[in-house]
Design a protein around this motif. Structure first.
Motif, short mmCIF file in Angstrom:
data_model
loop_
_atom_site.label_atom_id
_atom_site.label_comp_id
_atom_site.label_asym_id
_atom_site.label_seq_id
_atom_site.Cartn_x
_atom_site.Cartn_y
_atom_site.Cartn_z
N PHE A 238 0.82 -1.21 0.00
CA PHE A 238 0.00 0.00 0.00
C PHE A 238 0.86 1.27 0.00
O PHE A 238 0.34 2.35 -0.29
N THR A 241 0.87 2.53 -3.53
CA THR A 241 -0.36 3.13 -4.05
C THR A 241 -0.52 4.59 -3.65
O THR A 241 -1.29 5.33 -4.27
N ASP A 249 -10.35 -2.09 1.04
CA ASP A 249 -9.17 -2.10 0.17
C ASP A 249 -8.23 -3.23 0.58
O ASP A 249 -7.68 -3.96 -0.27
N TYR A 253 -7.48 -6.69 -1.57
CA TYR A 253 -6.10 -7.04 -1.94
C TYR A 253 -5.75 -8.45 -1.48
O TYR A 253 -5.15 -9.23 -2.24
#
Length: 347
Positions: A238, A241, A249, A253
């Motif tokens: 993350f 991102t 989220d 994932y």
């Protein structure tokens, strides 16, 4: 009602926590409602019961206490409605709900000031002077019941404004305490700590206090050292991102990794399962009951259980239904029986 007057909003008989808009429509149409009630009472003279009801409601509308209650309810419920609607989002997490509740409590506390009450009182008196509403007055002094008697005669306001000031602050205090009692439950705090551990670990923030809190409850159900290592792996994803991850989220994932990837994040998977087994909000499941009344109407009272289940699935999962290939669905429908193939054919 004149064309320029705003319309009425229906009052929900079961949920008063989302009725600020209804009270607002009552305030905006106050004079229209009063004139309508008088007209209804005149038209219903042949029906004594209906005439008495209209006369009684009209009497309530002409009292200052009713006007004060509607105006105060609208002011309090505006903030509470906003919180209620936000908490009903299907992707809302417990940690996010806690933050929203604290913001709402702070907003309600800002309303508990002398300046806010003075402003509210001035607008209310101006509204009362324009409408057919009686002047505010002090209630009759009543002796306190013996079960509440503590040797004192009790407090009686000597000023009209002071009398309504007490009710104003009491209403906001009650709203604040209700929100606090809902979010200060021990089990909710543990649930929130689970989410904070997962989300803070995915965002690269410190989660030591949250982890120690859930260790006291789950003890040997997970390995904290391995969990910290796996949260570091989660953060490495993350971080690329550049977006603060939400609960769904992280769930999406982990699902995308498949079985091998989930074995790599085995302790994280445990954490996610504990969170998902008791969702932070049950608004999604409650909407199913609301959808039942929409799907099963009075014209569909003889619908079978199988057909009702199919229609509810289509209604609840609208996003998934929109992505379906209709031609393939029709082909599957025709292939189920020879009779259908003879009527509709096949692709």
């Amino acid at each position: 009602m004149a064309p320029q007057d705003p319309g009425f909003r229906t009052l929900c008989p079961t949920r008063w926590t989302v009725r600020a808009a209804s009270l607002q429509s009552v305030m905006q149409n106050f004079s229209v409602i009063q004139s309508s009630l008088d007209s209804f009472a005149d038209m219903a003279k042949r029906d004594p019961e209906m005439s008495a009801r209209c006369t009684g409601v009209a009497a309530q509308f002409s009292s200052f206490d009713f006007l004060f209650g509607v105006a105060l309810g609208e002011k309090v419920l505006k903030l509470v409605d906003n919180l209620s609607k936000a908490l009903q989002h299907k992707k809302m997490s417990a940690a996010q709900g806690q933050v929203l509740a604290e913001l709402t409590i702070k907003s309600l506390a800002l309303m508990c000031t002398e300046a806010e009450f003075s402003n509210f009182w001035e607008k209310l008196i101006e509204k009362q002077s324009k409408e057919d509403v009686a002047e505010p007055s002090l209630p009759r002094k009543r002796k306190r019941p013996c079960r509440y008697d503590e040797g004192s005669s009790g407090h009686f306001a000597t000023c009209i404004e002071d009398h309504y000031r007490v009710m104003y602050f009491s209403a906001f205090d009650m709203a604040i305490q209700s929100i606090k009692s809902r979010f200060d439950q021990p089990h909710y705090k543990i649930y929130s700590k689970l989410e904070c551990t997962l989300l803070k670990g995915a965002a690269g923030e410190s989660y030591t206090d949250d982890l120690s809190s859930i260790q006291e409850l789950y003890c040997t159900d997970f390995d904290s050292n391995i969990l910290q290592t796996q949260l570091l792996i989660l953060y490495s994803h993350f971080r690329e991102t550049a977006v603060t991850p939400a609960l769904m989220d992280v769930v999406d994932y982990v699902k995308s990794l498949g079985k091998p990837g989930q074995l790599l994040l085995s302790e994280v998977v445990k954490l996610i399962r504990w969170i998902l087994v008791a969702p932070a909000t049950n608004a999604t499941s409650e909407r199913t009951f609301s959808a039942l009344r929409i799907v099963k109407t009075y014209l569909r009272c003889t619908i079978t259980q199988a057909r009702l289940n199919h229609l509810l699935m289509l209604h609840v999962h609208k996003e998934a239904c929109d992505s379906l290939d209709l031609e393939l669905c029709i082909d599957d429908f025709c292939r189920e029986s020879e009779h259908r193939r003879n009527i509709f054919g096949s692709m």
